[in-house]
Design a protein around this motif. Structure first.
Motif, short mmCIF file in Angstrom:
data_model
loop_
_atom_site.label_atom_id
_atom_site.label_comp_id
_atom_site.label_asym_id
_atom_site.label_seq_id
_atom_site.Cartn_x
_atom_site.Cartn_y
_atom_site.Cartn_z
N LEU A 81 0.83 -1.21 0.00
CA LEU A 81 0.00 0.00 0.00
C LEU A 81 0.87 1.27 0.00
CD1 LEU A 81 -2.88 -0.96 2.43
CD2 LEU A 81 -3.11 -0.35 0.03
N LEU A 84 2.16 1.99 -3.48
CA LEU A 84 1.14 2.64 -4.31
C LEU A 84 0.98 4.11 -3.91
CD1 LEU A 84 -1.60 -0.15 -4.47
CD2 LEU A 84 0.05 0.49 -6.22
N VAL A 88 1.55 7.47 -6.12
CA VAL A 88 0.54 8.51 -6.29
C VAL A 88 1.16 9.88 -6.02
CG1 VAL A 88 -1.62 9.45 -5.38
CG2 VAL A 88 -1.37 7.00 -5.67
N LEU A 89 1.96 9.97 -4.94
CA LEU A 89 2.52 11.27 -4.57
C LEU A 89 3.57 11.73 -5.57
CD1 LEU A 89 2.90 10.91 -0.72
CD2 LEU A 89 1.26 12.29 -1.95
N PHE A 101 -5.64 13.38 0.02
CA PHE A 101 -4.79 12.19 0.02
C PHE A 101 -3.50 12.45 0.78
CE2 PHE A 101 -1.71 9.23 -1.80
CZ PHE A 101 -2.39 8.05 -1.59
N MET A 104 -4.07 12.50 4.44
CA MET A 104 -4.30 11.17 5.00
C MET A 104 -2.99 10.39 5.12
SD MET A 104 -7.89 9.76 3.50
CE MET A 104 -7.32 9.49 1.84
N LEU A 120 -10.23 3.58 15.76
CA LEU A 120 -10.37 2.32 15.03
C LEU A 120 -11.24 1.34 15.80
CD1 LEU A 120 -6.90 1.82 13.41
CD2 LEU A 120 -9.08 1.73 12.25
N LEU A 123 -14.72 2.23 15.18
CA LEU A 123 -15.10 1.82 13.82
C LEU A 123 -15.44 0.34 13.80
CD1 LEU A 123 -15.10 2.48 10.63
CD2 LEU A 123 -12.90 1.32 10.68
N MET A 151 1.84 2.09 6.94
CA MET A 151 1.95 2.44 5.53
C MET A 151 2.36 3.91 5.36
SD MET A 151 -1.88 2.72 3.93
CE MET A 151 -1.47 3.74 2.52
N ARG A 163 11.60 10.14 -5.49
CA ARG A 163 11.84 11.52 -5.90
C ARG A 163 13.23 11.72 -6.44
NH1 ARG A 163 9.70 16.53 -2.52
NH2 ARG A 163 11.63 17.37 -3.28
N LEU B 12 -4.65 11.21 -14.66
CA LEU B 12 -5.91 10.61 -14.24
C LEU B 12 -6.98 11.08 -15.20
CD1 LEU B 12 -6.04 11.01 -10.40
CD2 LEU B 12 -5.89 8.90 -11.68
N TYR B 16 -4.64 4.19 -14.25
CA TYR B 16 -3.85 4.51 -13.06
C TYR B 16 -4.69 4.73 -11.83
CZ TYR B 16 -1.07 4.71 -17.06
OH TYR B 16 -0.50 4.35 -18.23
N LEU B 18 -6.09 2.45 -10.66
CA LEU B 18 -5.74 1.25 -9.92
C LEU B 18 -4.65 1.52 -8.90
CD1 LEU B 18 -5.71 -1.51 -12.67
CD2 LEU B 18 -7.37 -1.18 -10.84
N VAL B 19 -3.80 2.50 -9.21
CA VAL B 19 -2.73 2.85 -8.27
C VAL B 19 -3.29 3.72 -7.15
CG1 VAL B 19 -0.52 4.06 -8.06
CG2 VAL B 19 -1.02 2.71 -10.09
N VAL B 20 -4.21 4.60 -7.51
CA VAL B 20 -4.70 5.56 -6.53
C VAL B 20 -5.71 4.93 -5.58
CG1 VAL B 20 -5.86 7.76 -6.24
CG2 VAL B 20 -4.33 7.42 -8.18
N PRO B 22 -6.52 1.79 -4.20
CA PRO B 22 -6.34 1.00 -2.97
C PRO B 22 -5.86 1.80 -1.76
CG PRO B 22 -5.42 -0.14 -4.87
CD PRO B 22 -5.79 1.22 -5.34
N PRO B 23 -4.77 2.59 -1.85
CA PRO B 23 -4.39 3.33 -0.63
C PRO B 23 -5.42 4.38 -0.24
CG PRO B 23 -2.98 3.97 -2.47
CD PRO B 23 -3.81 2.82 -2.94
N TYR B 24 -6.08 4.97 -1.25
CA TYR B 24 -7.08 6.01 -0.98
C TYR B 24 -8.23 5.44 -0.16
CZ TYR B 24 -8.99 10.59 -2.10
OH TYR B 24 -9.43 11.87 -2.02
N TRP B 26 -8.34 2.64 1.51
CA TRP B 26 -7.88 2.12 2.80
C TRP B 26 -7.81 3.24 3.84
CZ3 TRP B 26 -6.28 -2.96 4.22
CH2 TRP B 26 -5.74 -3.04 5.51
N LEU B 27 -7.18 4.34 3.46
CA LEU B 27 -7.00 5.43 4.42
C LEU B 27 -8.32 6.11 4.74
CD1 LEU B 27 -3.66 6.94 3.10
CD2 LEU B 27 -4.03 5.91 5.33
N LEU B 28 -9.17 6.23 3.73
CA LEU B 28 -10.48 6.84 3.96
C LEU B 28 -11.26 6.01 4.98
CD1 LEU B 28 -11.47 9.39 2.64
CD2 LEU B 28 -12.76 8.03 1.01
N LEU B 29 -11.24 4.69 4.76
CA LEU B 29 -12.04 3.80 5.60
C LEU B 29 -11.45 3.65 6.99
CD1 LEU B 29 -14.44 1.88 5.69
CD2 LEU B 29 -12.97 0.08 4.80
N PHE B 30 -10.12 3.53 7.09
CA PHE B 30 -9.54 3.20 8.38
C PHE B 30 -8.86 4.37 9.08
CE2 PHE B 30 -9.42 -1.06 6.26
CZ PHE B 30 -10.45 -1.59 7.01
N PHE B 31 -8.84 5.53 8.44
CA PHE B 31 -8.23 6.66 9.11
C PHE B 31 -9.19 7.85 9.23
CE2 PHE B 31 -5.29 10.31 9.47
CZ PHE B 31 -4.66 9.93 10.64
N GLU B 301 5.98 15.06 -2.05
CA GLU B 301 5.36 15.17 -3.35
C GLU B 301 6.41 15.57 -4.38
OE1 GLU B 301 1.47 17.37 -5.12
OE2 GLU B 301 3.10 18.48 -4.21
#
Lengths: 274, 304
Positions: A81, A84, A88-89, A101, A104, A120, A123, A151, A163, B12, B16, B18-20, B22-24, B26-31, B301
């Motif tokens: 994770l 990925l 993304v970044l 994002f 998070m 958690l 949740l 992660m 980078r 986007l 791609y 597919l890359v964004v 899964p982590p998106y 996961w973090l939305l749901l668990f954080f 970034e």
């Protein structure tokens, strides 16, 4: 470059004092783990009997086994994770919710453990009431919690590596007709392999170390090593914990030494290429 | 921007996602969603039920009623225990961050100025303690700081003191524990920043007649501000919510909000009050977290 300032003497003294402060307590702990006396603070001669008692302590050993499996599973998932998220970044163009994002990804790095643990747990309880899943809390819920905060750390390690990666290598591969997926697996992945390894190790140690979050989301039947250590330490000093602590310190030092030698080799190779 | 370079940055939408995703997700749901649930439950009332709080809404005789209560927040305001715990947590976190900065800056500077393999070695020596168990490191200090611990034994046998100095279960022990465990988190980002410092700036300043103090105050320090902020936030924010260190080293004498939250949840089983305590803590930490995010996000970034 005679004008280049070296290390000021003040900095040198601070380094020495700093390292003494960091390492002296651990050295004392290791020395006292070989203490024969039942009283932790009085030296009663050399002995390794606490190590024997440690390995015969079944509660401790089963908690250790649980923690090791948990750390392995958490580290592996958070590397996938985190990889990925780092892509993304560093590789995906700005999209509308990239700021969210980014938030998070960075917030778990500093978020107090008690908040992550409590939120958690609530949740999981809410989900269990609404969907009937997860029916029990245990390995799975701790794993989810650990992946969530590990992660973020893996993402930091990997995105800083991605980078500074020379993009012309990836560009050359694509100019020669490689697909993006092919470029990733044949060019990017091998280059960042050392960073993946150190990200995995970092996540492993973070998961192995966590007490607070696991205490919140663990069910009554699942106990991790830090939970056993904490409940024993809360009651006072115990020579068995000294032995365990010494083993942990030695294991980590060995792993860190290995990691250091690997980075050194990696750096030398990079210098030769440059 | 060269055509090849344009190719490397993924666009986007498309495959791609597919890359964004899964982590998106996961973090939305668990954080992120869990925070909303914490806030929701902080508006409920404690109840003897499973789970131990009142429902958010009721659907009785075709009427949907929401039950929202700010009683928990009023309770936090009226009982001085909570206010004192917040203030004391913020104070302890601020002072220990300052100590870490004063101790850590020269160390980070020293490592950044070292050359070759020695630099990697020193860096590893700073990181290594943070890889060993956090509990083990706190435990080590329990043995050192006790009345009949090593520090007191040495001091007494040297005749410096006649009776042991009480160090365990004091705020002093908490500061020791915090600085000991969090120092590497301040040194690392600061080092990463200082190592990029361009030596020519310092040379130019020297040529123009600046002394070491003025070089530091007018060049090194301002240029390393980003690292200072990141490092300080990496210490300050988690320390505000710290539970293990005040519990093991601070005893009953140290009041910190992480300990209060733990007690509300595990000892009193009052989930709504624990949630309210967490919500207020999060609000207090919002500005520091934003500060940290601004620095860290820029570091991670990459978009050309």
């Amino acid at each position: 470059m005679s004008a280049a300032p070296g290390i000021p003497r003040f900095s040198k003294i601070c380094l020495l004092i700093g390292f003494f402060f960091l390492y002296a307590p651990m050295v004392v702990l290791i020395v006292y783990s070989f203490n024969d006396s039942d009283r932790v603070n009085i030296w009663g001669g050399f002995s390794n009997r606490w190590y024997g008692e440690l390995f015969r302590d079944e509660a401790m050993m089963s908690a250790l086994w649980m923690s090791l499996r948990l750390a392995f599973a958490s580290a592996t998932a958070s590397v996938v994770l985190g990889m990925l998220a780092a892509l993304v970044l560093t590789r995906v163009r700005n999209f509308r919710s990239k700021t969210l994002f980014g938030g998070m990804v960075t917030a778990p790095l500093v978020m107090p453990d008690v908040i992550i643990g409590l939120s958690l747990l609530l949740l999981f309880v809410g989900m269990a009431n609404t969907f009937g899943w997860p029916a029990q809390r245990g390995f799975l819920t701790i794993w989810i919690a650990h992946v969530t905060f590990c992660m973020a750390f893996v993402t930091v390690v990997l995105s800083s590596r991605l980078r500074e990666l020379d993009k012309s290598l990836e560009e050359a591969a694509m100019d020669l007709g490689a697909s993006r997926l092919g470029t990733f697996f044949y060019i990017t992945l091998p280059i960042i392999a050392p960073a993946l390894a150190s990200g995995w190790l970092l996540a492993f140690t973070l998961s192995l170390d966590d007490l607070v979050i696991a205490s919140f989301v663990a069910g009554p039947s699942s106990t991790t090593l830090p939970m056993v250590v904490f409940s024993s330490v809360r009651l006072g000093l115990s020579p068995q914990i000294n032995a365990l602590a010494a083993l942990l310190i030695l294991a980590v030092s060995a792993a860190a030494m290995l990691a250091y030698l690997l980075t050194l080799r990696d750096e030398r190779r990079r210098h030769e290429q440059a | 921007m060269s055509p090849a370079r344009r190719k490397i940055a993924w666009r986007l939408p498309g495959q791609y996602l597919l890359v964004v995703i899964p982590p998106y997700i996961w973090l939305l749901l668990f954080f992120v969603i869990p925070f909303a649930i914490v806030f929701k439950i902080s508006l409920a009332e404690s109840a003897i039920a499973q789970p131990p709080y009142t429902a958010f809404y009721e659907y009785v005789e075709d009427v949907l009623t929401f039950r929202v209560s700010f009683a928990n927040y009023l309770f936090l305001l009226t009982d001085s225990l909570y206010f004192d715990a917040y203030v004391s947590s913020l104070r302890i976190a601020a002072i220990s961050t300052l100590i870490c900065l004063v101790v850590g800056y020269p160390i980070a500077y020293g490592i950044a100025r070292t050359q070759g393999p020695l630099q990697s070695l020193l860096l590893m020596l700073v990181i290594l303690p943070s890889w060993t168990s956090f509990l083990v490191r706190i435990y080590a200090w329990m043995g050192l700081l006790r009345n009949n611990g090593i520090i007191n034994s040495v001091l007494m046998s040297l005749g410096v003191v006649d009776e042991p100095i009480r160090m365990m279960n004091t705020e002093f022990a908490v500061y020791i524990g915090i600085v000991y465990t969090y120092l590497p988190f301040l040194i690392l980002p600061l080092y990463a920043n200082l190592v990029k410092l361009d030596n020519r700036l310092l040379e130019a300043a020297t040529d123009l007649g600046a002394g070491p103090v003025s070089r530091f105050l007018r060049i090194t320090l301002p240029l390393s501000m980003g690292g200072v902020i990141a490092g300080c936030m990496l210490v300050f924010i988690p320390v505000v919510g710290e539970f293990v260190i005040p519990e093991l080293l601070g005893g009953s004498e140290t009041l910190m909000i992480g300990k209060v939250l733990w007690g509300e949840f595990f000892n009193n089983r009052d989930w709504p009050v624990a949630s309210a305590v967490a919500t207020v803590m999060l609000v207090l930490l919002l500005i520091p977290i934003t500060l940290f995010h601004r620095y860290q996000f820029r570091e991670m970034e990459a978009n050309d």
